[in-house]
Design a protein around this motif. Structure first.
Motif, PDB file in Angstrom:
ATOM      1  N   LEU A 100       4.929  -4.162  65.903  1.00 42.83           N
ATOM      2  CA  LEU A 100       3.802  -3.426  66.480  1.00 42.83           C
ATOM      3  C   LEU A 100       3.522  -3.936  67.884  1.00 42.83           C
ATOM      4  O   LEU A 100       2.812  -3.312  68.656  1.00 42.83           O
ATOM      5  CB  LEU A 100       2.552  -3.605  65.616  1.00 42.83           C
ATOM      6  CG  LEU A 100       2.495  -2.759  64.341  1.00 42.83           C
ATOM      7  CD1 LEU A 100       1.432  -3.286  63.396  1.00 42.83           C
ATOM      8  CD2 LEU A 100       2.218  -1.297  64.680  1.00 42.83           C
TER       9      LEU A 100
ATOM     10  N   ASN B  85       9.567   2.302  60.949  1.00 45.78           N
ATOM     11  CA  ASN B  85       9.686   3.362  59.958  1.00 45.78           C
ATOM     12  C   ASN B  85      10.735   3.035  58.882  1.00 45.78           C
ATOM     13  O   ASN B  85      10.518   3.283  57.707  1.00 45.78           O
ATOM     14  CB  ASN B  85      10.047   4.670  60.670  1.00 45.78           C
ATOM     15  CG  ASN B  85      10.052   5.859  59.727  1.00 45.78           C
ATOM     16  OD1 ASN B  85      11.059   6.512  59.546  1.00 45.78           O
ATOM     17  ND2 ASN B  85       8.904   6.118  59.103  1.00 45.78           N
TER      18      ASN B  85
ATOM     19  N   PHE C 153       4.396  -1.766  55.644  1.00 46.63           N
ATOM     20  CA  PHE C 153       3.124  -2.462  55.906  1.00 46.63           C
ATOM     21  C   PHE C 153       2.168  -2.294  54.735  1.00 46.63           C
ATOM     22  O   PHE C 153       2.003  -1.192  54.205  1.00 46.63           O
ATOM     23  CB  PHE C 153       2.444  -1.881  57.157  1.00 46.63           C
ATOM     24  CG  PHE C 153       3.126  -2.269  58.433  1.00 46.63           C
ATOM     25  CD1 PHE C 153       2.753  -3.441  59.103  1.00 46.63           C
ATOM     26  CD2 PHE C 153       4.119  -1.483  58.981  1.00 46.63           C
ATOM     27  CE1 PHE C 153       3.377  -3.789  60.290  1.00 46.63           C
ATOM     28  CE2 PHE C 153       4.744  -1.831  60.159  1.00 46.63           C
ATOM     29  CZ  PHE C 153       4.376  -2.990  60.818  1.00 46.63           C
TER      30      PHE C 153
ATOM     31  N   PHE D 147      -1.906  -3.260  54.162  1.00 44.59           N
ATOM     32  CA  PHE D 147      -3.078  -3.777  54.884  1.00 44.59           C
ATOM     33  C   PHE D 147      -4.186  -4.193  53.924  1.00 44.59           C
ATOM     34  O   PHE D 147      -4.251  -3.725  52.788  1.00 44.59           O
ATOM     35  CB  PHE D 147      -3.625  -2.703  55.834  1.00 44.59           C
ATOM     36  CG  PHE D 147      -2.632  -2.205  56.842  1.00 44.59           C
ATOM     37  CD1 PHE D 147      -2.358  -2.956  57.985  1.00 44.59           C
ATOM     38  CD2 PHE D 147      -1.978  -1.007  56.654  1.00 44.59           C
ATOM     39  CE1 PHE D 147      -1.444  -2.491  58.916  1.00 44.59           C
ATOM     40  CE2 PHE D 147      -1.064  -0.537  57.589  1.00 44.59           C
ATOM     41  CZ  PHE D 147      -0.797  -1.283  58.720  1.00 44.59           C
TER      42      PHE D 147
ATOM     43  N   TYR E  39      -5.876   1.423  53.975  1.00 45.19           N
ATOM     44  CA  TYR E  39      -5.577   2.409  55.023  1.00 45.19           C
ATOM     45  C   TYR E  39      -4.817   3.616  54.502  1.00 45.19           C
ATOM     46  O   TYR E  39      -3.745   3.977  54.999  1.00 45.19           O
ATOM     47  CB  TYR E  39      -4.796   1.761  56.174  1.00 45.19           C
ATOM     48  CG  TYR E  39      -5.638   0.888  57.066  1.00 45.19           C
ATOM     49  CD1 TYR E  39      -7.007   1.104  57.208  1.00 45.19           C
ATOM     50  CD2 TYR E  39      -5.054  -0.144  57.801  1.00 45.19           C
ATOM     51  CE1 TYR E  39      -7.767   0.308  58.038  1.00 45.19           C
ATOM     52  CE2 TYR E  39      -5.807  -0.945  58.638  1.00 45.19           C
ATOM     53  CZ  TYR E  39      -7.168  -0.716  58.754  1.00 45.19           C
ATOM     54  OH  TYR E  39      -7.924  -1.482  59.564  1.00 45.19           O
ATOM     55  N   LEU E  40      -5.364   4.259  53.491  1.00 44.23           N
ATOM     56  CA  LEU E  40      -4.781   5.530  53.022  1.00 44.23           C
ATOM     57  C   LEU E  40      -5.505   6.675  53.724  1.00 44.23           C
ATOM     58  O   LEU E  40      -6.655   6.519  54.145  1.00 44.23           O
ATOM     59  CB  LEU E  40      -4.957   5.660  51.508  1.00 44.23           C
ATOM     60  CG  LEU E  40      -4.322   4.545  50.675  1.00 44.23           C
ATOM     61  CD1 LEU E  40      -4.660   4.733  49.193  1.00 44.23           C
ATOM     62  CD2 LEU E  40      -2.811   4.511  50.864  1.00 44.23           C
ATOM     63  N   LEU E  41      -4.849   7.822  53.852  1.00 43.55           N
ATOM     64  CA  LEU E  41      -5.520   9.003  54.412  1.00 43.55           C
ATOM     65  C   LEU E  41      -6.353   9.636  53.310  1.00 43.55           C
ATOM     66  O   LEU E  41      -5.812  10.063  52.287  1.00 43.55           O
ATOM     67  CB  LEU E  41      -4.495  10.027  54.931  1.00 43.55           C
ATOM     68  CG  LEU E  41      -3.578   9.566  56.060  1.00 43.55           C
ATOM     69  CD1 LEU E  41      -2.756  10.749  56.560  1.00 43.55           C
ATOM     70  CD2 LEU E  41      -4.358   8.939  57.198  1.00 43.55           C
ATOM     71  N   HIS E  42      -7.667   9.681  53.506  1.00 43.65           N
ATOM     72  CA  HIS E  42      -8.540  10.123  52.425  1.00 43.65           C
ATOM     73  C   HIS E  42      -8.376  11.602  52.114  1.00 43.65           C
ATOM     74  O   HIS E  42      -8.690  12.053  51.026  1.00 43.65           O
ATOM     75  CB  HIS E  42     -10.003   9.815  52.765  1.00 43.65           C
ATOM     76  CG  HIS E  42     -10.505  10.574  53.959  1.00 43.65           C
ATOM     77  ND1 HIS E  42     -10.971  11.848  53.853  1.00 43.65           N
ATOM     78  CD2 HIS E  42     -10.569  10.243  55.272  1.00 43.65           C
ATOM     79  CE1 HIS E  42     -11.303  12.280  55.052  1.00 43.65           C
ATOM     80  NE2 HIS E  42     -11.072  11.318  55.931  1.00 43.65           N
ATOM     81  N   TYR E  43      -7.886  12.389  53.096  1.00 41.68           N
ATOM     82  CA  TYR E  43      -7.779  13.834  52.852  1.00 41.68           C
ATOM     83  C   TYR E  43      -6.450  14.240  52.223  1.00 41.68           C
ATOM     84  O   TYR E  43      -6.220  15.407  51.937  1.00 41.68           O
ATOM     85  CB  TYR E  43      -8.051  14.643  54.129  1.00 41.68           C
ATOM     86  CG  TYR E  43      -7.125  14.371  55.301  1.00 41.68           C
ATOM     87  CD1 TYR E  43      -5.869  14.946  55.353  1.00 41.68           C
ATOM     88  CD2 TYR E  43      -7.537  13.569  56.358  1.00 41.68           C
ATOM     89  CE1 TYR E  43      -5.037  14.721  56.423  1.00 41.68           C
ATOM     90  CE2 TYR E  43      -6.706  13.343  57.445  1.00 41.68           C
ATOM     91  CZ  TYR E  43      -5.460  13.917  57.472  1.00 41.68           C
ATOM     92  OH  TYR E  43      -4.635  13.709  58.538  1.00 41.68           O
TER      93      TYR E  43
ATOM     94  N   GLU F 167       1.083  12.653  48.775  1.00 42.24           N
ATOM     95  CA  GLU F 167       1.210  12.926  50.214  1.00 42.24           C
ATOM     96  C   GLU F 167       1.104  11.642  51.027  1.00 42.24           C
ATOM     97  O   GLU F 167       1.806  11.466  52.017  1.00 42.24           O
ATOM     98  CB  GLU F 167       0.133  13.924  50.655  1.00 42.24           C
ATOM     99  CG  GLU F 167       0.407  15.339  50.186  1.00 42.24           C
ATOM    100  CD  GLU F 167      -0.821  16.241  50.224  1.00 42.24           C
ATOM    101  OE1 GLU F 167      -0.674  17.421  49.892  1.00 42.24           O
ATOM    102  OE2 GLU F 167      -1.920  15.764  50.584  1.00 42.24           O
TER     103      GLU F 167
ATOM    104  N   LEU G 154       4.084   9.958  53.497  1.00 41.78           N
ATOM    105  CA  LEU G 154       3.793   9.955  54.939  1.00 41.78           C
ATOM    106  C   LEU G 154       4.913   9.348  55.807  1.00 41.78           C
ATOM    107  O   LEU G 154       5.312   9.953  56.804  1.00 41.78           O
ATOM    108  CB  LEU G 154       2.455   9.250  55.185  1.00 41.78           C
ATOM    109  CG  LEU G 154       1.780   9.492  56.529  1.00 41.78           C
ATOM    110  CD1 LEU G 154       1.523  10.980  56.758  1.00 41.78           C
ATOM    111  CD2 LEU G 154       0.463   8.721  56.607  1.00 41.78           C
ATOM    112  N   PRO G 155       5.460   8.172  55.467  1.00 37.17           N
ATOM    113  CA  PRO G 155       6.513   7.611  56.340  1.00 37.17           C
ATOM    114  C   PRO G 155       7.772   8.475  56.418  1.00 37.17           C
ATOM    115  O   PRO G 155       8.496   8.404  57.412  1.00 37.17           O
ATOM    116  CB  PRO G 155       6.829   6.256  55.697  1.00 37.17           C
ATOM    117  CG  PRO G 155       5.599   5.909  54.920  1.00 37.17           C
ATOM    118  CD  PRO G 155       5.092   7.225  54.410  1.00 37.17           C
TER     119      PRO G 155
ATOM    120  N   ARG H  44       3.752   3.459  49.350  1.00 31.93           N
ATOM    121  CA  ARG H  44       3.986   4.066  50.656  1.00 31.93           C
ATOM    122  C   ARG H  44       4.872   3.160  51.517  1.00 31.93           C
ATOM    123  O   ARG H  44       5.790   3.625  52.196  1.00 31.93           O
ATOM    124  CB  ARG H  44       2.652   4.309  51.357  1.00 31.93           C
ATOM    125  CG  ARG H  44       2.773   4.944  52.725  1.00 31.93           C
ATOM    126  CD  ARG H  44       1.427   5.162  53.367  1.00 31.93           C
ATOM    127  NE  ARG H  44       0.769   3.894  53.685  1.00 31.93           N
ATOM    128  CZ  ARG H  44      -0.476   3.802  54.168  1.00 31.93           C
ATOM    129  NH1 ARG H  44      -1.192   4.891  54.375  1.00 31.93           N
ATOM    130  NH2 ARG H  44      -1.012   2.627  54.421  1.00 31.93           N
TER     131      ARG H  44
END
Lengths: 441, 227
Positions: free
Chosen positions: B59, B87, B92, B94, B98-102, B107, B111-112, B159
């Motif tokens: 990063l 990728n 990672f 955390f 840090y998941l996407l709530h929507y 899904e 994501l990666p 993920r």
């Protein structure tokens, strides 16, 4: 390294299938985000759809004006010219001088063999006509035998004026549908105690053909009835007219031996119409002995000129609507840009996660551009429907030609997409250039 | 180069400028990551452990010194290449999941794969595999908010695993969890290490650090002890 908009477009062309596959995946992902952030979606779609509705109406109005113009040209004839006496720029229409003579007409016939119709006309307005107890005032047009043909006007009944009618100065006429209605149709029978109602449908029990009507003081036999023509030219009802042999009109109604009101010409080679106009102008100027520094004493009306007139007629409204539309699109663009700036700030963390998971700057850039474009496309579609609906109201309030076609649809949608891409560039670039370390903190 | 070496930090310095002040976050750190290593990094806040983790996770890049990962020097890579390394080579996990709530669990796990260059792999089958691995195969359609903290962290691990990375970077993965749940998560991470994944884990907790094979302590930007 920062993301530039060029990179966005570049990736469409540079990449093969894998780029498109990646973009398709991003688009599906962007769609989820669009649905997830409902308030943002609502306001983006609302503001864009209003702008696009305005654009749609503009395009439909311009198209309507042109369609109307071409409808009128269709009646006038795309290969046609009309010569009027006097100069329209110098005098008002009602005070037009008579300057075109029958000799001019014959000379034009001889000098322009490519004109397959040269039809002189003599007109008189406000003539009293009657049949039994039915009375009406109408426009009388004297013409040679090819009136119906030179205006491409089909007869509903009977026959056209013959050349014998013209040479023999016969008292015969063609009548327009409106005249036929006024003179020959019966109002519906009245029941006891009922007041006459002019709005109720009239019925025609007799055919006008063969009947004798009174035109001014002339006994006149109806030989034909013109078919109904829908286009009303600038408020005039074109079905309200009587056609008689020009010889009859000049001698018996006008007491005129030389001058005609106008001449209708139709040319075989319509593509050279511009050069025919110029030749005709020089031809008449020469015949009328007009000096080079003097204006014409006649006016030549061409299809181009009619279009120009009609378009200028609607032009001011289109300009007004156009400014409104551009302003509303700009406003919706800035609303969009602001909502996306907020969205990027709110989703900083998400952007950081995506970057950590391997999203490139371009992926983030594309994601926001795609989200914005999906929203504005939806706004464009809704805006088109809004435009369709509100135009119905406009037509109700003001008699105005509005015509919807794929052009209005495509223009509206195209504008929506352009707004979506252009105004999302700054927020999307800001998102792409976020430092991932700080974004996930 | 040794075939078993995954990453090599050599005399790495990292300096930040905060206004007029220059902060030296790392001052000459060297370490080698072999395949199958399990490092725990401990240190107080401000010791430089997050900076070290960021550099190991690609990063961030060193100001001086070199970091060679998978045979390539990160100083020779541009931003897109670093993204590609993150990728495909690195996963990672955390502290805050840090998941996407929507997005649904499935899904989130997928994501990666969105940012992968070749789409030949059967991603859905692979997602089912990694969800099975963390024991959440029957939660694929759930939203993150419908899950407990431990379950959310397991989704995050799934993920991290979907693109079969070699290195797993875990930034205080149990910081938000009670000790029972923390033990479950550490058991999963330990099992992954046993199956050959290289793990670098940052923690405050000695009990958590005890799962690692090697524990590093960092102080003032330098590694001070290796156990």
């Amino acid at each position: 390294m920062s993301v530039r908009p060029g990179v966005f477009l570049g990736s469409f062309y540079a990449g093969g299938g894998s780029h498109l596959g990646r973009l398709a995946g991003l688009a599906a992902d962007a769609f989820k985000a669009v649905v997830a952030f409902k308030l943002r979606a609502f306001f983006c779609i609302l503001s864009v759809s209003l702008g696009i509705a305005a654009i749609t109406i503009i395009v439909a109005t311009v198209e309507g004006a042109y369609k109307k113009a071409y409808d009128i040209i269709d009646i006038f004839g795309p290969d046609s010219l009309l010569i009027l006496g006097g100069n329209t720029e110098a005098r008002a229409v009602t005070q037009r001088q008579k300057t075109i003579t029958l000799d001019d007409v014959n000379a034009i016939r001889g000098g322009f063999p490519s004109a397959y119709f040269v039809t002189p006309m003599a007109t008189r307005g406000g003539v009293d006509v009657s049949y039994r107890d039915h009375r009406h005032q109408t426009l009388v047009i004297g013409s040679t035998s090819d009136y119906a043909a030179s205006w491409s006007w089909i007869l509903a009944e009977g026959v056209d004026l013959s050349s014998d009618d013209v040479t023999g100065r016969r008292n015969v006429c063609l009548i327009g549908q409106y005249v036929a209605t006024q003179l020959f149709d019966q109002p519906p029978p009245l029941r006891a105690g009922e007041e006459p109602d002019p709005t109720r449908g009239r019925t025609r029990s007799v055919s006008p053909v063969g009947k004798t009507i009174l035109v001014d003081r002339l006994q006149c036999r109806v030989v034909g009835v013109l078919s109904q023509r829908s286009a009303s030219q600038m408020g005039h009802n074109i079905n309200d007219r009587i056609i008689m042999p020009i010889t009859t009109v000049m001698r018996k109604l006008q007491n005129e031996s030389r001058y005609v009101t106008m001449v209708k010409l139709r040319f075989r080679d319509a593509q050279y119409l511009k050069s025919w106009i110029e030749q005709l102008r020089q031809f008449l100027r020469q015949r009328h002995r007009i000096k080079f520094d003097q204006g014409d004493d006649f006016t030549i009306v061409s299809p181009d000129e009619i279009i120009r007139f009609l378009v200028a007629f609607t032009g001011s409204l289109v300009v007004f609507l156009g400014i409104t539309a551009v302003v509303s699109l700009l406003v919706s663009g800035f609303v969009l840009a602001n909502l996306f700036n907020l969205s990027v700030r709110e989703r900083t963390n998400e952007i950081g996660i995506r970057r950590a998971l391997g999203a490139r700057k371009n992926d983030i850039f594309h994601q926001f551009i795609l989200e914005s474009t999906i929203l504005t496309t939806a706004g464009g579609l809704i805006g088109f429907v809004l435009g369709l609906v509100s135009s119905k109201f406009i037509v109700m309030i003001a008699e105005f030609p509005i015509h919807f076609s794929w052009k209005a649809f495509v223009t509206g949608l195209g504008m929506a997409i352009v707004v979506g891409v252009v105004f999302a560039v700054a927020p999307a670039r800001a998102a792409a250039n976020l430092n991932p370390i700080e974004a996930i903190r | 180069m040794d075939n078993h070496v995954l990453g090599q930090l050599s005399d790495v310095y990292k300096t930040y400028r905060v206004g007029d002040i220059t902060v030296e976050a790392l001052r000459g750190v060297s370490m080698t990551l072999h395949r199958g290593d399990f490092f725990a990094i401990m240190g107080v806040s401000g010791s430089g452990k997050t900076t070290l983790l960021n550099i190991l996770g690609c990063l961030d890049v060193p100001t001086a010194g070199s970091y060679v990962i998978n045979g390539k020097d990160v100083s020779q890579m541009d931003d897109d290449m670093l993204s590609g390394i993150r990728n495909e080579l690195i996963g990672f996990v955390f502290q805050n999941f840090y998941l996407l709530h929507y997005a649904t669990v499935l899904e989130n796990v997928l994501l990666p794969t969105l940012y992968k260059d070749n789409h030949t792999a059967d991603n859905t089958r692979r997602a089912a595999e990694v969800l099975q691995l963390v024991g959440l195969q029957d939660r694929a359609g759930f939203r993150p908010r419908q899950l407990s903290g431990g379950q959310q962290q397991r989704v995050a691990i799934a993920r991290a695993l979907i693109n079969t990375p070699r290195l797993l970077i875990c930034d205080e993965p149990t910081g938000q969890l009670d000790s029972t749940t923390a033990a479950e998560i550490m058991a999963i991470i330990k099992a992954l290490n046993n199956s050959g994944k290289t793990i670098v884990l940052v923690t405050h907790d000695r009990d958590i650090a005890a799962y690692a094979n090697q524990v590093l302590t960092i102080k003032d930007g330098q590694l001070v002890s290796v156990t």
